[in-house]
Scaffold this active site. Structure first.
Site, PDB file in Angstrom:
ATOM      1  N   GLY A 291       0.795  -1.244   0.000  1.00 42.10           N
ATOM      2  CA  GLY A 291       0.000   0.000   0.000  1.00 42.10           C
ATOM      3  C   GLY A 291       0.817   1.278   0.000  1.00 42.10           C
ATOM      4  N   ASP A 313       3.258  -3.025   3.707  1.00 42.40           N
ATOM      5  CA  ASP A 313       4.344  -2.713   2.761  1.00 42.40           C
ATOM      6  C   ASP A 313       5.650  -3.191   3.379  1.00 42.40           C
ATOM      7  OD1 ASP A 313       6.224  -1.155   0.867  1.00 42.40           O
ATOM      8  OD2 ASP A 313       4.256  -0.562   0.128  1.00 42.40           O
ATOM      9  N   ARG A 366      -2.921  -1.981  -5.553  1.00 40.93           N
ATOM     10  CA  ARG A 366      -2.886  -1.026  -6.665  1.00 40.93           C
ATOM     11  C   ARG A 366      -1.447  -0.859  -7.126  1.00 40.93           C
ATOM     12  NH1 ARG A 366      -3.799   5.446  -7.426  1.00 40.93           N
ATOM     13  NH2 ARG A 366      -1.816   5.482  -6.309  1.00 40.93           N
ATOM     14  N   HIS A 370       2.284  -4.755 -11.863  1.00 39.85           N
ATOM     15  CA  HIS A 370       3.051  -4.225 -13.012  1.00 39.85           C
ATOM     16  C   HIS A 370       4.555  -4.100 -12.698  1.00 39.85           C
ATOM     17  CE1 HIS A 370       2.632   0.422 -12.043  1.00 39.85           C
ATOM     18  NE2 HIS A 370       3.165  -0.244 -11.052  1.00 39.85           N
TER      19      HIS A 370
HETATM   20  C1  LIG Z   1       4.185   1.061  -7.383  1.00 43.97           C
HETATM   21  S1  LIG Z   1       4.144   1.123  -5.658  1.00 43.97           S
HETATM   22  C2  LIG Z   1       2.409   1.131  -5.312  1.00 43.97           C
HETATM   23  C3  LIG Z   1       2.073   1.701  -3.971  1.00 43.97           C
HETATM   24  C4  LIG Z   1       0.580   1.806  -3.661  1.00 43.97           C
HETATM   25  N1  LIG Z   1      -0.084   0.546  -3.812  1.00 43.97           N
HETATM   26  C5  LIG Z   1      -0.067   2.875  -4.524  1.00 43.97           C
HETATM   27  O1  LIG Z   1      -0.803   2.538  -5.444  1.00 43.97           O
HETATM   28  O2  LIG Z   1       0.179   4.057  -4.271  1.00 43.97           O
HETATM   29  C6  LIG Z   1       4.611  -0.510  -5.236  1.00 43.97           C
HETATM   30  C7  LIG Z   1       4.702  -0.753  -3.759  1.00 43.97           C
HETATM   31  O3  LIG Z   1       5.101  -2.105  -3.525  1.00 43.97           O
HETATM   32  C8  LIG Z   1       5.911  -2.102  -2.375  1.00 43.97           C
HETATM   33  N2  LIG Z   1       6.695  -3.345  -2.308  1.00 43.97           N
HETATM   34  C9  LIG Z   1       7.760  -3.704  -3.052  1.00 43.97           C
HETATM   35  N3  LIG Z   1       8.194  -4.927  -2.675  1.00 43.97           N
HETATM   36  C10 LIG Z   1       7.386  -5.329  -1.651  1.00 43.97           C
HETATM   37  C11 LIG Z   1       7.315  -6.488  -0.871  1.00 43.97           C
HETATM   38  N4  LIG Z   1       8.170  -7.505  -1.061  1.00 43.97           N
HETATM   39  N5  LIG Z   1       6.352  -6.575   0.070  1.00 43.97           N
HETATM   40  C12 LIG Z   1       5.462  -5.570   0.267  1.00 43.97           C
HETATM   41  N6  LIG Z   1       5.479  -4.425  -0.475  1.00 43.97           N
HETATM   42  C13 LIG Z   1       6.426  -4.315  -1.416  1.00 43.97           C
HETATM   43  C14 LIG Z   1       6.757  -0.862  -2.543  1.00 43.97           C
HETATM   44  O4  LIG Z   1       7.382  -0.454  -1.345  1.00 43.97           O
HETATM   45  C15 LIG Z   1       5.721   0.123  -3.061  1.00 43.97           C
HETATM   46  O5  LIG Z   1       5.109   0.813  -2.012  1.00 43.97           O
END
Ligand SMILES: C[S@@+](CC[C@H](N)C(=O)[O-])C[C@H]1O[C@@H](n2cnc3c(N)ncnc32)[C@H](O)[C@@H]1O
Length: 488
Positions: A291, A313, A366, A370
């Protein structure tokens, strides 16, 4: 000859029809559509008018037709040259942001400021700065009010952080260099409490822009051992590892994600309105997987006051960004205190925490899949599946990439998969009117070897993970869709 004229006329007619529609509606409501010289102000009635669904829909058709008209009228060599050199706009935008041009021009007002004075504030080269602002003004960002004197306009003022220009200039000088070569210095404070747009623009014109130039080399080498981003800074970790070593970059990135909801009014609807949160029982548990700073959860919590949300997260993101962000905002802090929202450090590659197993009504994510390959995405989906109960729903909120040609392939795939076709002779995906979708797709390649997906690719992705796509909520003109999945 006649055919070409007919085609031009068809495009011009589409533009005229939409402009007539917009102007009639504006007249009925007693507003004017903002001009390019208007300073952006979201409270202004004219700006509110532009976000009304029917105005926005009409503007998409007009933009699509106008872009196609320009592509048709332009001679092929300048048309191609412009496409080949779009990066000059990126570097000029980054320079404008680094010298705090927007905020200095805000102080100067409509008379504008001489480029020598803008350059003097940050001790940069006035001639080069003037050339950068001029290429931007030529593309409708800033206005050259007289030779070498620039003022803000509708587009540049959207980049205003709202912060004091002297504070920003001082901040820029405080930034700490990274030990990694090619990494820019960043101060997270520049982006806190802004409209988030400048964070999105700055990441786009900084490391995403640099990484993008390596995409062809990575592509042609036929190896995906390192992404273009990793290649660009000679780094083996993921972008997420990089952020943990560069907390100011992490802060800026998380704020930039909020801008996607603001990309257009239809995005806001598609992030929040498709799935009817009010149908969930009181006390239902919703988990925001990956998130980030929890901006989407905050919007959902306000719309559905009867549900509880857990934002998950990476541990460091929750500790360094999400918790401080929520504690600093009285409305968000209240949601934390009442336990309506909780923030939890957790990797989505691990088993879901035991307190959530079998107890979650909806998992949503969200802009997560991707970032990952099909194999990694499947691991994430399976972990959630293992913790889900029979009635748990999964909501994937992501871009669904339309083909640029008409197709019946997805028409009857799921409930909601059929979107109205663009009018002839426009491209089926509305061409440049839908450009951010395809730009973000390539940005995902640059950063993660990731990708945006077509509906068919989402179907393939979910196969074998225990989830079945039941329905898709798509909104015309939005590049965010909601894909509702149930347990097989
Ligand atoms: C593109 S961002 C999207 C953030 C949020 N969902 C939004 O739409 O604003 C991807 C998110 O995935 C998190 N992320 C990456 N690897 C992760 C993991 N192994 N476990 C949990 N979160 C992770 C990142 O820290 C980041 O906040």
């Amino acid at each position: 000859m006649r055919n070409r004229l007919t085609n031009l006329r068809q495009l011009a007619t589409l533009i005229n029809e939409q402009v007539d529609f917009i102007e009639n509606l504006a007249e009925q409501q007693g507003v004017n559509y903002p001009t390019i010289d208007t300073i952006f102000n979201e409270c202004n009635e004219s700006e509110k008018f532009t976000t009304q669904a029917e105005v926005f829909d009409a503007s998409l058709i007009a933009i699509s037709a106008a872009s196609q008209l320009i592509a048709t009228l332009k001679l092929p060599v300048p048309a191609l040259y412009e496409r080949a050199t779009g990066y000059h706009i990126s570097s000029a935008l980054r320079i404008a942001s680094e010298v705090c041009a927007v905020e200095l021009l805000r102080d100067a007002g409509p008379k504008g400021m001489h480029v020598k004075d803008i350059a003097a504030a940050t001790e940069t080269n006035a001639t080069m700065l003037g050339r950068c602002l001029r290429i931007l003004a030529t593309h409708y960002v800033f206005k050259e009010v007289e030779p070498n004197v620039f003022a803000n306009n509708r587009l540049s003022s959207m980049m205003d952080t709202g912060k004091d220009s002297k504070f920003l200039v001082k901040l820029a000088k405080m930034a700490n260099p990274s030990p990694l070569q090619g990494v820019s210095t960043v101060r997270g404070e520049k982006y806190i409490n802004t409209n988030s747009v400048v964070a999105l623009l700055d990441i786009s014109t900084d490391y995403i822009y640099k990484a993008t130039s390596y995409i062809p080399d990575v592509f042609l080498s036929n190896t995906k051992s390192r992404s273009a981003f990793q290649t660009s800074i000679n780094y083996d970790g993921s972008l997420w590892d990089f952020f943990e070593e560069h907390p100011h970059h992490l802060q800026r990135f998380q704020i930039s994600m909020e801008a996607w909801t603001r990309m257009n009014p239809a995005n806001l609807q598609s992030s929040l309105k498709g799935f009817d949160w009010s149908t969930l029982p009181t006390g239902a548990t919703v988990v925001d997987v990956g998130g980030g700073n929890g901006s989407v959860s905050f919007d959902i919590a306000k719309r559905a006051p009867h549900i509880n949300i857990v934002v998950q997260d990476r541990v460091q993101t929750i500790k360094d960004v999400t918790i401080p962000t929520w504690q600093a905002d009285p409305e968000k802090n209240e949601l934390l205190k009442s336990k309506r929202v909780s923030l939890e450090g957790h990797s989505f590659f691990d088993d879901q925490p035991s307190h959530l197993v079998g107890k979650v009504d909806v998992y949503f994510m969200r802009y997560i899949l991707h970032d990952w390959s099909a194999a990694e995405s499947a691991k994430i989906l399976k972990r959630i599946h293992a913790a889900a109960s029979k009635s748990t729903k999964l909501l994937i909120i992501d871009q669904v990439v339309p083909y640029a040609c008409p197709t019946q392939a997805h028409k009857h795939l799921f409930e909601g998969s059929n979107l109205p076709q663009a009018p002839y002779p426009l491209l089926a995906n509305l061409g440049e009117a839908n450009s951010p979708t395809y730009r973000l797709d390539i940005a995902m390649e640059a950063l993660f070897n990731g990708q945006e997906r077509t509906l068919g690719e989402f179907q393939e992705l979910t196969e074998g993970t225990g989830w079945r796509i039941e329905k898709i909520f798509q909104t015309k003109g939005s590049n965010i869709s909601q894909i509702l999945c149930t347990k097989v």
